[in-house]
Design a protein around this motif. Structure first.
Motif, mmCIF file in Angstrom:
data_model
loop_
_atom_site.group_PDB
_atom_site.id
_atom_site.type_symbol
_atom_site.label_atom_id
_atom_site.label_comp_id
_atom_site.label_asym_id
_atom_site.label_seq_id
_atom_site.Cartn_x
_atom_site.Cartn_y
_atom_site.Cartn_z
ATOM 1 N N ASP A 71 4.543 11.782 26.180
ATOM 2 C CA ASP A 71 3.619 12.353 27.249
ATOM 3 C C ASP A 71 2.261 11.722 26.884
ATOM 4 O OD1 ASP A 71 5.455 13.862 28.562
ATOM 5 O OD2 ASP A 71 4.926 15.597 27.580
ATOM 6 N N GLN A 72 1.749 11.585 25.518
ATOM 7 C CA GLN A 72 0.654 10.885 25.354
ATOM 8 C C GLN A 72 0.491 9.339 26.035
ATOM 9 O OE1 GLN A 72 0.414 11.237 21.033
ATOM 10 N NE2 GLN A 72 -0.627 13.371 21.332
ATOM 11 N N VAL A 73 1.285 8.941 25.780
ATOM 12 C CA VAL A 73 1.543 7.471 26.182
ATOM 13 C C VAL A 73 1.663 7.212 27.596
ATOM 14 C CG1 VAL A 73 2.758 5.245 25.781
ATOM 15 C CG2 VAL A 73 2.611 6.885 23.719
ATOM 16 N N THR A 86 -10.264 4.600 18.987
ATOM 17 C CA THR A 86 -9.477 4.977 20.246
ATOM 18 C C THR A 86 -8.104 5.727 20.065
ATOM 19 O OG1 THR A 86 -8.333 2.598 20.263
ATOM 20 C CG2 THR A 86 -9.995 3.259 21.914
ATOM 21 N N THR A 87 -7.942 6.732 20.541
ATOM 22 C CA THR A 87 -6.645 7.491 20.097
ATOM 23 C C THR A 87 -5.489 6.294 19.899
ATOM 24 O OG1 THR A 87 -5.830 7.439 22.486
ATOM 25 C CG2 THR A 87 -7.437 9.395 21.922
ATOM 26 N N ALA A 88 -4.454 7.150 19.069
ATOM 27 C CA ALA A 88 -3.364 6.490 18.763
ATOM 28 C C ALA A 88 -2.685 5.824 20.023
ATOM 29 C CB ALA A 88 -2.316 7.321 17.830
ATOM 30 N N ALA A 128 11.730 3.663 22.805
ATOM 31 C CA ALA A 128 11.273 4.188 21.640
ATOM 32 C C ALA A 128 10.847 5.615 21.951
ATOM 33 C CB ALA A 128 9.978 3.582 21.357
ATOM 34 N N GLY A 129 10.486 6.137 22.969
ATOM 35 C CA GLY A 129 10.258 7.675 23.268
ATOM 36 C C GLY A 129 11.580 8.374 23.479
ATOM 37 N N GLY A 130 12.739 7.616 23.722
ATOM 38 C CA GLY A 130 14.057 8.397 23.911
ATOM 39 C C GLY A 130 14.881 8.462 22.611
ATOM 40 N N GLY A 131 14.107 7.841 21.614
ATOM 41 C CA GLY A 131 14.721 8.124 20.098
ATOM 42 C C GLY A 131 15.268 6.855 19.311
ATOM 43 N N THR A 144 0.346 9.123 29.761
ATOM 44 C CA THR A 144 -0.993 9.507 30.247
ATOM 45 C C THR A 144 -1.625 8.026 30.443
ATOM 46 O OG1 THR A 144 -1.048 11.646 29.640
ATOM 47 C CG2 THR A 144 -3.008 10.624 30.217
ATOM 48 N N VAL A 145 -1.610 7.378 29.179
ATOM 49 C CA VAL A 145 -2.436 6.015 29.212
ATOM 50 C C VAL A 145 -1.891 4.973 29.918
ATOM 51 C CG1 VAL A 145 -3.067 4.172 27.687
ATOM 52 C CG2 VAL A 145 -2.872 6.326 26.691
ATOM 53 N N LEU A 146 -0.687 4.942 30.278
ATOM 54 C CA LEU A 146 0.071 3.921 31.135
ATOM 55 C C LEU A 146 -0.237 4.231 32.529
ATOM 56 C CD1 LEU A 146 3.501 3.279 29.408
ATOM 57 C CD2 LEU A 146 1.651 1.827 29.442
ATOM 58 N N GLY A 147 -0.376 5.783 32.976
ATOM 59 C CA GLY A 147 -0.585 6.219 34.190
ATOM 60 C C GLY A 147 -1.918 5.842 34.742
ATOM 61 N N THR A 148 -3.188 5.630 33.814
ATOM 62 C CA THR A 148 -4.257 5.455 34.207
ATOM 63 C C THR A 148 -4.788 3.866 33.981
ATOM 64 O OG1 THR A 148 -4.910 6.158 31.979
ATOM 65 C CG2 THR A 148 -5.135 7.862 33.512
ATOM 66 N N SER A 149 -3.610 3.228 33.430
ATOM 67 C CA SER A 149 -4.011 1.673 33.193
ATOM 68 C C SER A 149 -3.612 0.834 34.427
ATOM 69 C CB SER A 149 -3.137 1.306 31.918
ATOM 70 O OG SER A 149 -3.667 1.784 30.829
ATOM 71 N N ARG A 150 -4.331 0.602 35.374
ATOM 72 C CA ARG A 150 -4.067 -0.218 36.518
ATOM 73 C C ARG A 150 -3.552 -1.606 36.199
ATOM 74 N NH1 ARG A 150 -8.258 1.806 41.293
ATOM 75 N NH2 ARG A 150 -7.633 4.180 41.154
ATOM 76 N N ARG A 151 -4.365 -2.356 35.563
ATOM 77 C CA ARG A 151 -4.095 -3.782 35.045
ATOM 78 C C ARG A 151 -3.818 -3.759 33.646
ATOM 79 N NH1 ARG A 151 -9.197 -7.132 37.713
ATOM 80 N NH2 ARG A 151 -8.753 -6.623 39.969
ATOM 81 N N LEU A 152 -2.482 -4.204 33.263
ATOM 82 C CA LEU A 152 -2.023 -4.011 31.962
ATOM 83 C C LEU A 152 -1.297 -5.141 31.712
ATOM 84 C CD1 LEU A 152 -1.616 -2.294 29.481
ATOM 85 C CD2 LEU A 152 0.224 -1.177 30.221
ATOM 86 N N ARG A 153 -1.553 -5.980 30.756
ATOM 87 C CA ARG A 153 -0.854 -7.305 30.560
ATOM 88 C C ARG A 153 0.509 -6.893 29.956
ATOM 89 N NH1 ARG A 153 -0.944 -10.785 25.659
ATOM 90 N NH2 ARG A 153 -0.363 -12.862 26.476
#
Length: 340
Positions: free
Chosen positions: A176-178, A141-143, A201-204, A180-189
């Motif tokens: 932005d990559q992450v 899977t992608t990073a 982490a994305g903010g620095g 996208t993944v979070l936006g398409t993950s409806r059920r996420l533990r």
């Protein structure tokens, strides 16, 4: 037109080279007869490493060969995708070596008949072509997808935050990559924990300790600091601040274990002197204090900010700020929104 023996040898060698010497029965039978495969095993040229999976060399199995064996075994002769922390290691994530399972991801409609020992198979109803890196060896899977999955499959919240922090720190993903993944993950533990860690982490922020520190600041009602901002020392070299409250010139450094070594300790002293000379208020905390003594850490930061002229919300009950509990911990509250 049937392939000649030399053509078969070239094609077989190409598969073995691409798969680090690992091949499935299904793949081998496209090029060899069943008796030819068995002859290679009986003669010792090949070794059977799992049901329907062979290694075309004698000797010990390497880590990447172990991944290929798991991939072909779970995929019933066709590669299944490495996922989670296993895929992140393939992408280049550097973490301390540890005994850990091989994680694989299968679409929900597919079944695995006989996974090897030490292999964990995860199923998903959400696996698109955009989530896969079929050009890698083995396919994975992608990073970004791997990081999110690794965080939700982690043993606890602390490990999940550490994985997110390390993946961003080592520049394997961008925000932005992450998203996208979070936006398409409806059920996420543990979604609130992952989104909070990704936002910081994305903010620095450069470490799991920094992410935890920022969470504590939010809950305590402290002003939002900048992270990894740059300053110039007296020699003109670029230095990075872990956390900096700019208007009040308060700097916080959060030290990992490497700062306890003698060389690092003295270098930190010199750096601290440099910062003090510039007129900045410097606070230093070991990482373990951020995690296990958060009430004390926040009390010191609040005191430094107030001494520098900050007038924040009071700590009285009902003020809306988070306060430390009797064991020194700051309770969780609502999850943050990812930065826009």
């Amino acid at each position: 037109m049937t392939a000649t023996a030399p053509d078969q040898d070239i094609a077989l060698a190409g598969i073995l080279r691409a798969q680090h010497g690992v091949i499935s029965w299904r793949q081998a039978r496209r090029r060899l007869t069943g008796s030819a495969v068995n002859h290679r095993v009986v003669s010792g040229r090949w070794q059977r490493v799992h049901l329907g999976v062979y290694l075309a060399y004698p000797g010990q199995v390497t880590r990447i060969q172990r991944w290929w064996i798991a991939s072909l075994a779970v995929g019933n002769g066709r590669p299944a995708l490495l996922a989670g922390l296993t895929a992140l290691r393939l992408h280049g994530l550097r973490l301390p070596e540890a005994a850990e399972p091989v994680h694989l991801l299968l679409p929900a409609h597919r079944t695995d008949r006989d996974p090897p020992p030490g292999v964990v198979v995860h199923r998903t109803r959400r696996l698109s072509r955009a989530d896969a890196r079929l050009d890698m060896s083995p396919p994975c899977t992608t990073a970004a997808r791997s990081m999110v999955d690794a965080a939700q499959w982690a043993f606890d919240d602390t490990t999940a935050v550490s994985i997110v922090a390390a993946t961003f720190q080592q520049r394997l993903v961008v925000l932005d990559q992450v998203r996208t993944v979070l936006g398409t993950s409806r059920r996420l533990r543990r979604r609130p924990v992952i989104e909070s860690a990704v936002a910081d982490a994305g903010g620095g922020s450069e470490s799991a300790y920094e992410i935890e520190f920022l969470r504590l600041c939010r809950l305590a009602g402290l002003p939002r600091p900048s992270r990894q901002s740059v300053r110039r020392d007296r020699s003109g070299r670029r230095r990075y601040r872990d956390v900096y409250f700019d208007p009040w010139r308060v700097q916080v450094e959060i030290d990992g274990s490497q700062h306890m070594e003698t060389r690092g300790w003295y270098a930190d002293m010199r750096s601290g002197n440099e910062i003090a000379i510039s007129g900045v208020r410097l606070l230093r905390f070991p990482g373990w204090a951020v995690r296990h003594r958060p009430g004390e850490v926040i009390a010191d930061v609040r005191a430094a900010l107030e001494a520098a002229g900050w007038h924040g919300p009071s700590l009285s009950a009902g003020s809306g700020s988070a306060t430390a509990s009797h064991d020194g911990r700051v309770p969780h509250r609502t999850r943050p929104i990812l930065p826009g």
